[in-house]
Enzyme design. Structure first.
Site, PDB file in Angstrom:
ATOM      1  N   LYS A   1      12.385   4.872  -0.411  1.00  0.00           N
ATOM      2  CA  LYS A   1      12.020   4.856  -1.828  1.00  0.00           C
ATOM      3  C   LYS A   1      12.338   3.523  -2.522  1.00  0.00           C
ATOM      4  CE  LYS A   1      10.099   7.872  -1.923  1.00  0.00           C
ATOM      5  NZ  LYS A   1       9.013   8.046  -0.895  1.00  0.00           N
TER       6      LYS A   1
ATOM      7  N   GLY B   1       9.943   1.007  -2.067  1.00  0.00           N
ATOM      8  CA  GLY B   1       8.656   0.308  -2.082  1.00  0.00           C
ATOM      9  C   GLY B   1       8.165  -0.007  -0.673  1.00  0.00           C
ATOM     10  N   THR B   2       8.663   0.748   0.296  1.00  0.00           N
ATOM     11  CA  THR B   2       8.285   0.545   1.696  1.00  0.00           C
ATOM     12  C   THR B   2       6.769   0.612   1.902  1.00  0.00           C
ATOM     13  OG1 THR B   2      10.197   1.991   2.062  1.00  0.00           O
ATOM     14  CG2 THR B   2       8.991   1.251   4.019  1.00  0.00           C
ATOM     15  N   THR B   3       6.158   1.656   1.330  1.00  0.00           N
ATOM     16  CA  THR B   3       4.724   1.886   1.514  1.00  0.00           C
ATOM     17  C   THR B   3       3.933   0.673   1.016  1.00  0.00           C
ATOM     18  OG1 THR B   3       5.258   4.177   0.969  1.00  0.00           O
ATOM     19  CG2 THR B   3       2.926   3.617   1.128  1.00  0.00           C
TER      20      THR B   3
ATOM     21  N   HIS C   1      14.422   2.442   8.461  1.00  0.00           N
ATOM     22  CA  HIS C   1      15.333   2.588   7.315  1.00  0.00           C
ATOM     23  C   HIS C   1      16.786   2.385   7.735  1.00  0.00           C
ATOM     24  CE1 HIS C   1      12.247   3.957   4.622  1.00  0.00           C
ATOM     25  NE2 HIS C   1      12.076   5.136   5.178  1.00  0.00           N
TER      26      HIS C   1
ATOM     27  N   ARG D   1      15.798  -2.199  -3.994  1.00  0.00           N
ATOM     28  CA  ARG D   1      15.386  -1.904  -5.366  1.00  0.00           C
ATOM     29  C   ARG D   1      16.604  -1.512  -6.189  1.00  0.00           C
ATOM     30  NH1 ARG D   1      11.158   3.080  -6.510  1.00  0.00           N
ATOM     31  NH2 ARG D   1      10.490   2.298  -8.529  1.00  0.00           N
TER      32      ARG D   1
ATOM     33  N   SER E   1      13.594   7.913  -7.700  1.00  0.00           N
ATOM     34  CA  SER E   1      12.448   8.050  -6.805  1.00  0.00           C
ATOM     35  C   SER E   1      12.789   8.996  -5.646  1.00  0.00           C
ATOM     36  CB  SER E   1      12.047   6.673  -6.283  1.00  0.00           C
ATOM     37  OG  SER E   1      10.879   6.739  -5.522  1.00  0.00           O
TER      38      SER E   1
HETATM   39  P1  A3P Z   1       8.495   5.689  -7.805  1.00  0.00           P
HETATM   40  O1  A3P Z   1       8.945   7.009  -7.280  1.00  0.00           O
HETATM   41  O2  A3P Z   1       9.537   5.024  -8.649  1.00  0.00           O
HETATM   42  O3  A3P Z   1       7.176   5.720  -8.452  1.00  0.00           O
HETATM   43  P2  A3P Z   1       8.757   4.133  -0.466  1.00  0.00           P
HETATM   44  O4  A3P Z   1       7.406   3.602  -0.134  1.00  0.00           O
HETATM   45  O5  A3P Z   1       9.867   3.279   0.034  1.00  0.00           O
HETATM   46  O6  A3P Z   1       8.859   5.555  -0.094  1.00  0.00           O
HETATM   47  O7  A3P Z   1       8.905   4.014  -2.044  1.00  0.00           O
HETATM   48  C1  A3P Z   1       8.125   4.782  -2.905  1.00  0.00           C
HETATM   49  C2  A3P Z   1       8.162   4.150  -4.278  1.00  0.00           C
HETATM   50  O8  A3P Z   1       7.277   3.011  -4.290  1.00  0.00           O
HETATM   51  C3  A3P Z   1       7.656   5.095  -5.339  1.00  0.00           C
HETATM   52  O9  A3P Z   1       8.345   4.717  -6.517  1.00  0.00           O
HETATM   53  C4  A3P Z   1       6.187   4.735  -5.375  1.00  0.00           C
HETATM   54  O10 A3P Z   1       5.515   5.155  -6.541  1.00  0.00           O
HETATM   55  C5  A3P Z   1       6.254   3.233  -5.271  1.00  0.00           C
HETATM   56  N1  A3P Z   1       5.005   2.624  -4.799  1.00  0.00           N
HETATM   57  C6  A3P Z   1       4.156   3.098  -3.850  1.00  0.00           C
HETATM   58  N2  A3P Z   1       3.106   2.280  -3.710  1.00  0.00           N
HETATM   59  C7  A3P Z   1       3.261   1.277  -4.600  1.00  0.00           C
HETATM   60  C8  A3P Z   1       2.475   0.133  -4.940  1.00  0.00           C
HETATM   61  N3  A3P Z   1       1.325  -0.127  -4.337  1.00  0.00           N
HETATM   62  N4  A3P Z   1       2.951  -0.687  -5.906  1.00  0.00           N
HETATM   63  C9  A3P Z   1       4.116  -0.423  -6.531  1.00  0.00           C
HETATM   64  N5  A3P Z   1       4.906   0.645  -6.260  1.00  0.00           N
HETATM   65  C10 A3P Z   1       4.481   1.485  -5.299  1.00  0.00           C
END
Ligand code: A3P
Length: 322
Positions: free
Chosen positions: A67, A69-71, A132, A158, A166
């Protein structure tokens, strides 16, 4: 080998019964292994990879606390590294039909057949893999005996308040039948009982390594990516040894990569709206708000200052502040 994420296999059951256990934020139980906490479905993979994984010099590892911003960074890395084969404006770009997690898998969550194909592929092109786990739990074949890293690591973290919020929402999205209260989740997080946590220890490990070994570890932050994506993307490309050519910059390529990976674009892609991820969560639950500072809508002022205080104490003297 048994399926990496099969929590019913006997070997894993035996291991789990020997580990410290607590209620988890994203899984009903969480287990402590080598000083850090994990959901059970990740542990077998983590251990198998510690024993078996063989890195290649041109591998790129994306490491994050969940959580952070990995994705997003998976998508960016994929688009950046493959920009020649798949220009970001290609209407058939892989990011338009696959999730970032399919294109850049988590090493510890690979199904055995995928694991074999990733590891045995004779293709010498760059592999991008994510994890992770903290520095000390990475396979020794990556970190080497004297901590001389054998491949490049991009680390992303983050603000802990936003990270917690998140995580809390993601966890309750997964555990619909046994939701956790905000207060309980917050206490666990503050005690360091979060996936891949204590988060401060994980962050500090990579921060120190990035200071010692700046050509091998790039330390990035979600807030900086949001604030100055162009600059951060160039920084990333330079670190990976694939800087943008002036012609690429002039043609708007950097902006195109940022655009295809933006929250707005990614949440319009069908595959990111439907279907499930290997751990059973919804693909859509990886996209929530995608903003900085959402903690203000969820945490009390007391909670925020408690977390900030812990972070300040943990990071004191390290040169790092979040
Ligand atoms: P929020 O829950 O604060 O919205 P991870 O990918 O590590 O699981 O993290 C998920 C977080 O990254 C979530 O944060 C998600 O909304 C945000 N996120 C996913 N895609 C994103 C993108 N393209 N740009 C910015 N934030 C993104």
């Amino acid at each position: 080998a048994p399926p990496l994420q099969d929590v019913d296999n006997q070997e894993l059951k035996k291991l789990l019964s020997s580990l410290p256990k607590e209620r988890g934020i994203i899984s009903s139980d969480t287990y402590q292994y080598q000083g850090f906490w994990y959901p059970p479905h990740a542990l077998q993979g983590i251990i198998n990879c510690q024993e078996e994984f063989q890195p290649r010099e041109n591998d790129i590892f994306l490491v994050t606390p969940p959580k952070s911003g990995t994705t997003w960074l998976k998508a960016i890395l994929y688009a950046l590294v493959n920009r020649e084969a798949h220009p970001p404006q290609d209407p058939h770009h892989p990011l338009l039909s696959k999730t970032p997690h399919q294109l850049v898998p988590f090493l510890e969550l690979l199904h055995p057949s995928e694991y074999v194909s990733v590891c045995n592929s004779s293709d010498s092109s760059t592999r991008i893999l994510a994890t992770h786990v903290p520095l000390g739990t990475l396979p020794k074949a990556i970190t080497g005996d004297s901590s001389s890293l054998n491949c490049k690591i991009v680390y992303l973290c983050r603000d802990t308040k936003d990270n917690f919020v998140s995580l809390f929402h993601f966890g309750n999205d997964r555990m619909k039948t046994s939701p956790i209260s905000l207060e309980d989740a917050f206490d666990l997080y503050c005690k360091g009982i979060s996936p891949g946590g204590p988060i401060w220890d994980q962050i500090l490990g990579y921060w120190k390594e990035s200071q010692k070994n700046p050509h091998k570890v790039l330390f990035m932050r979600y807030e900086e990516m949001k604030d100055e994506p162009y600059l951060q993307l160039r920084r990333l490309a330079n670190f990976l040894g694939i800087p943008f050519f002036p012609e690429e910059e002039n043609s708007g390529l950097v902006d195109q990569i940022i655009s295809i990976c933006s929250f707005e674009s990614m949440t319009k892609v069908d595959v990111n709206k439907t279907g499930t991820f290997v751990d059973g969560s919804n693909n859509s639950s990886f996209f929530r708000k995608g903003v900085v500072g959402d903690w203000k809508n969820c945490l009390t002022a007391d909670m925020a200052s408690r977390l900030d205080q812990i972070t300040e104490e943990k990071f004191r003297g390290s040169g790092l502040s979040l």
